[in-house]
Design an enzyme around this catalytic site. Structure first.
Site, PDB file in Angstrom:
ATOM      1  N   ASN A   7      25.033  36.147  57.500  1.00 17.83           N
ATOM      2  CA  ASN A   7      25.146  35.114  56.471  1.00 17.83           C
ATOM      3  C   ASN A   7      25.797  33.899  57.137  1.00 17.83           C
ATOM      4  OD1 ASN A   7      25.731  33.529  54.286  1.00 17.83           O
ATOM      5  ND2 ASN A   7      26.864  35.092  53.150  1.00 17.83           N
ATOM      6  N   ARG A  87      20.606  36.004  55.267  1.00 15.94           N
ATOM      7  CA  ARG A  87      20.720  35.416  53.939  1.00 15.94           C
ATOM      8  C   ARG A  87      20.403  33.925  54.052  1.00 15.94           C
ATOM      9  NH1 ARG A  87      25.633  33.049  50.862  1.00 15.94           N
ATOM     10  NH2 ARG A  87      24.876  33.143  48.735  1.00 15.94           N
ATOM     11  N   HIS A 176      22.589  33.254  43.896  1.00 16.83           N
ATOM     12  CA  HIS A 176      23.153  34.609  43.697  1.00 16.83           C
ATOM     13  C   HIS A 176      22.069  35.632  43.347  1.00 16.83           C
ATOM     14  CE1 HIS A 176      27.266  32.712  42.457  1.00 16.83           C
ATOM     15  NE2 HIS A 176      27.257  32.973  43.749  1.00 16.83           N
ATOM     16  N   LEU A 203      30.854  36.643  38.699  1.00 20.72           N
ATOM     17  CA  LEU A 203      31.981  35.726  38.543  1.00 20.72           C
ATOM     18  C   LEU A 203      32.877  35.805  39.781  1.00 20.72           C
ATOM     19  CD1 LEU A 203      32.927  36.588  34.814  1.00 20.72           C
ATOM     20  CD2 LEU A 203      31.253  34.916  35.646  1.00 20.72           C
ATOM     21  N   GLY A 206      32.193  31.131  43.394  1.00 22.31           N
ATOM     22  CA  GLY A 206      30.959  30.598  42.794  1.00 22.31           C
ATOM     23  C   GLY A 206      30.586  31.559  41.679  1.00 22.31           C
ATOM     24  N   ARG A 235      33.836  24.016  41.382  1.00 14.73           N
ATOM     25  CA  ARG A 235      32.656  23.293  40.880  1.00 14.73           C
ATOM     26  C   ARG A 235      32.771  23.108  39.372  1.00 14.73           C
ATOM     27  NH1 ARG A 235      28.760  27.411  43.574  1.00 14.73           N
ATOM     28  NH2 ARG A 235      29.067  26.945  45.778  1.00 14.73           N
ATOM     29  N   SER A 278      41.704  32.536  40.697  1.00 16.40           N
ATOM     30  CA  SER A 278      42.044  32.978  39.337  1.00 16.40           C
ATOM     31  C   SER A 278      43.372  33.722  39.283  1.00 16.40           C
ATOM     32  CB  SER A 278      40.920  33.850  38.779  1.00 16.40           C
ATOM     33  OG  SER A 278      40.733  34.957  39.615  1.00 16.40           O
ATOM     34  N   ARG A 279      43.779  34.348  40.406  1.00 15.24           N
ATOM     35  CA  ARG A 279      45.074  35.059  40.387  1.00 15.24           C
ATOM     36  C   ARG A 279      46.221  34.087  40.184  1.00 15.24           C
ATOM     37  NH1 ARG A 279      43.054  38.275  45.594  1.00 15.24           N
ATOM     38  NH2 ARG A 279      42.098  36.237  45.804  1.00 15.24           N
ATOM     39  N   GLU A 328      34.951  41.845  39.200  1.00 10.60           N
ATOM     40  CA  GLU A 328      35.317  43.202  39.618  1.00 10.60           C
ATOM     41  C   GLU A 328      36.814  43.456  39.520  1.00 10.60           C
ATOM     42  OE1 GLU A 328      33.671  43.938  43.573  1.00 10.60           O
ATOM     43  OE2 GLU A 328      31.814  42.964  42.955  1.00 10.60           O
ATOM     44  N   GLU A 379      25.662  42.471  48.247  1.00  7.92           N
ATOM     45  CA  GLU A 379      24.516  41.662  48.669  1.00  7.92           C
ATOM     46  C   GLU A 379      24.018  42.090  50.050  1.00  7.92           C
ATOM     47  OE1 GLU A 379      27.221  38.541  47.375  1.00  7.92           O
ATOM     48  OE2 GLU A 379      25.467  37.285  47.033  1.00  7.92           O
TER      49      GLU A 379
HETATM   50  P1  AMP Z   1      34.221  35.984  45.509  1.00  5.49           P
HETATM   51  O1  AMP Z   1      33.734  34.586  45.659  1.00  5.49           O
HETATM   52  O2  AMP Z   1      33.280  36.898  44.819  1.00  5.49           O
HETATM   53  O3  AMP Z   1      34.768  36.551  46.809  1.00  5.49           O
HETATM   54  O4  AMP Z   1      35.479  35.892  44.538  1.00  5.49           O
HETATM   55  C1  AMP Z   1      36.640  35.213  44.932  1.00  5.49           C
HETATM   56  C2  AMP Z   1      37.518  34.997  43.715  1.00  5.49           C
HETATM   57  O5  AMP Z   1      37.764  36.243  43.037  1.00  5.49           O
HETATM   58  C3  AMP Z   1      38.908  34.503  44.103  1.00  5.49           C
HETATM   59  O6  AMP Z   1      38.923  33.121  44.210  1.00  5.49           O
HETATM   60  C4  AMP Z   1      39.738  34.967  42.973  1.00  5.49           C
HETATM   61  O7  AMP Z   1      39.699  33.984  41.988  1.00  5.49           O
HETATM   62  C5  AMP Z   1      39.027  36.187  42.417  1.00  5.49           C
HETATM   63  N1  AMP Z   1      39.762  37.436  42.678  1.00  5.49           N
HETATM   64  C6  AMP Z   1      39.704  38.209  43.756  1.00  5.49           C
HETATM   65  N2  AMP Z   1      40.532  39.274  43.634  1.00  5.49           N
HETATM   66  C7  AMP Z   1      41.121  39.163  42.425  1.00  5.49           C
HETATM   67  C8  AMP Z   1      42.087  39.923  41.707  1.00  5.49           C
HETATM   68  N3  AMP Z   1      42.595  41.041  42.205  1.00  5.49           N
HETATM   69  N4  AMP Z   1      42.450  39.494  40.488  1.00  5.49           N
HETATM   70  C9  AMP Z   1      41.942  38.355  39.995  1.00  5.49           C
HETATM   71  N5  AMP Z   1      41.030  37.589  40.621  1.00  5.49           N
HETATM   72  C10 AMP Z   1      40.628  37.982  41.821  1.00  5.49           C
END
Ligand code: AMP
Length: 392
Positions: A7, A87, A176, A203, A206, A235, A278-279, A328, A379
């Site tokens: 990727n 990818r 996605h 979620l 992106g 975004r 989000s954390r 997740e 993926e």
């Molecule tokens: P991704 O782009 O799928 O890797 O998701 C990344 C985003 O998932 C991060 O910016 C966080 O906002 C969120 N994330 C990852 N782990 C956690 C967690 N344990 N609790 C809450 N949000 C999480």
């Protein structure tokens, strides 16, 4: 089949070596800051051992060479790699499904690159390098847009003048798609086929939704580019398109500044004023930060609105799946979104929602009108399975 999944981005290259039969991941990693000072490779093996190698990565070719060297040093017989899956972010009108790399298909990746210039050119270069360096290994292009390509015309067509959209190939392409396709496959296996109208909620930093009816994509929230739809980490998602003109005409921002603003400085980051993660936003909201709380409220509001929109495109939904980083991992954000959908009969089992696991699981109550699941996406495995299907 042993497959290397690549990727590539303009300055990064993620890789994963896996076996499609056992689904075992032998190793994975990320070459970062390619072409920039301070480049390094983060490498991880399936026993959990990790290493960070600080090496000069002036270009993608050097990065790929290092990846093969690292794999060899770790004891993998790289001669056993039977296929490489790439990818590709934007497949344009050429990739309604994954395709084996030939001069022609590689040319198509470059031809559609104006739709995703930051990604497609780098991806095409990497494919070319792999063909040159390892002529005996087959390469496959897996485009993130493929799954959405055959959605109904009423869903993908933009109501702009026909001559303009035809000339510039403007339409909803989505993104996605590989994740949404994996979610459909895994969910229908997990539920023994008892799923017909699924809203897949990817979620992460992106984020996008896909309305999937009996395996076919009916609509999705991302558009010509991944900027459209949900509020994401940085975004803005859907806004009045006239805002783009207003920012330039009245705000005095250049095209590039607006592009950067909407892609990198907006979304959860802009509303919370704290972080795109989000954390951090959940923590801020718990500590009484009103902007963080507003970021969460807007995320729940927009995500649930668009879930209902996806359901409308199928005239209903029986299943909803949360996946990717937020989907997740964040029980709080899953609950926040689901609560907005209670009027549609969505009911979450709050205890089941708190369970942490790497396995697919149901988190709705028995009397929920819609089955709600958490399904970790994969993926890389989906890409590797396409490589196997085309080269195996
Ligand atoms: P991704 O782009 O799928 O890797 O998701 C990344 C985003 O998932 C991060 O910016 C966080 O906002 C969120 N994330 C990852 N782990 C956690 C967690 N344990 N609790 C809450 N949000 C999480």
């Amino acid at each position: 089949m042993i497959v290397l999944v690549i990727n590539a981005g303009s300055s990064s290259l993620k890789y994963q070596l896996l076996d499609t039969t056992t689904k075992k991941v032998y190793a994975k990693g990320n070459c970062e800051r390619i072409g920039i000072d301070g480049s390094f490779i983060g490498h991880e093996e399936n026993d959990g051992s990790k290493q960070k190698l600080e090496v000069a990565l002036p270009d993608h070719k050097t990065a790929i060479k290092h990846v093969f060297d690292i794999l060899a040093e770790a004891g993998f017989d790289t001669d056993k790699i039977e296929g490489i899956g790439h990818r590709v972010v934007q497949g344009g009108w050429y990739f309604p499904e994954s395709k084996v790399v030939t001069d022609e298909t590689l040319g198509w990746v470059r031809e559609v690159a104006p739709l995703a210039p930051l990604h497609n050119y780098a991806e095409a270069d990497v494919i070319e390098i792999c063909r040159e360096m390892f002529p005996s290994i087959g390469n496959v292009i897996v485009a993130d847009t493929s799954f959405h390509y055959n959605m109904p015309e009423k869903a993908w067509r933009y109501a702009l003048p026909r001559d303009v959209v035809d000339k510039l190939h403007i339409r909803k392409y989505g993104a996605h798609g590989t994740s949404h396709r994996y979610i459909w496959k895994t969910t229908s296996e997990f539920l023994n086929g008892d799923v017909h109208k699924l809203v897949s909620c990817h979620l992460g930093s992106g984020a996008s939704l896909s309305a999937i009816e009996d395996g076919h994509d009916m609509d999705t929230t991302m558009g010509l580019t991944p900027l459209d739809g949900l509020i994401m980490g940085t975004r803005c998602g859907t806004i009045d398109p006239a805002t783009v003109c207003y920012l330039q005409r009245v705000g005095g921002y250049s095209v590039d500044e607006v592009d950067t603003m909407m892609n990198k400085q907006s979304g959860l980051l802009a509303v919370s004023g704290v972080s795109s993660d989000s954390r951090d936003i959940e923590a801020g909201a718990h500590n009484g930060d009103a902007n963080c709380q507003m970021a969460l409220d807007m995320f729940y509001y927009r995500t649930s609105q668009l879930i209902a929109e996806m359901a409308q495109s199928m005239h209903g939904f029986d299943t909803m799946v949360f996946t990717a980083g937020i989907g997740e991992n964040s029980a709080e954000m899953r609950l926040g979104v689901a609560k907005e959908l209670e009027w549609l009969g969505v009911k979450i089992d709050e205890k089941a929602n708190e369970v942490r696991s790497d396995e697919p699981r149901v988190i709705s109550t028995d009397d929920s009108k819609v089955k709600v699941l958490v399904v970790p996406t994969n993926e890389e495995l989906m890409i590797a399975l396409d490589v196997e299907a085309l080269l195996g």
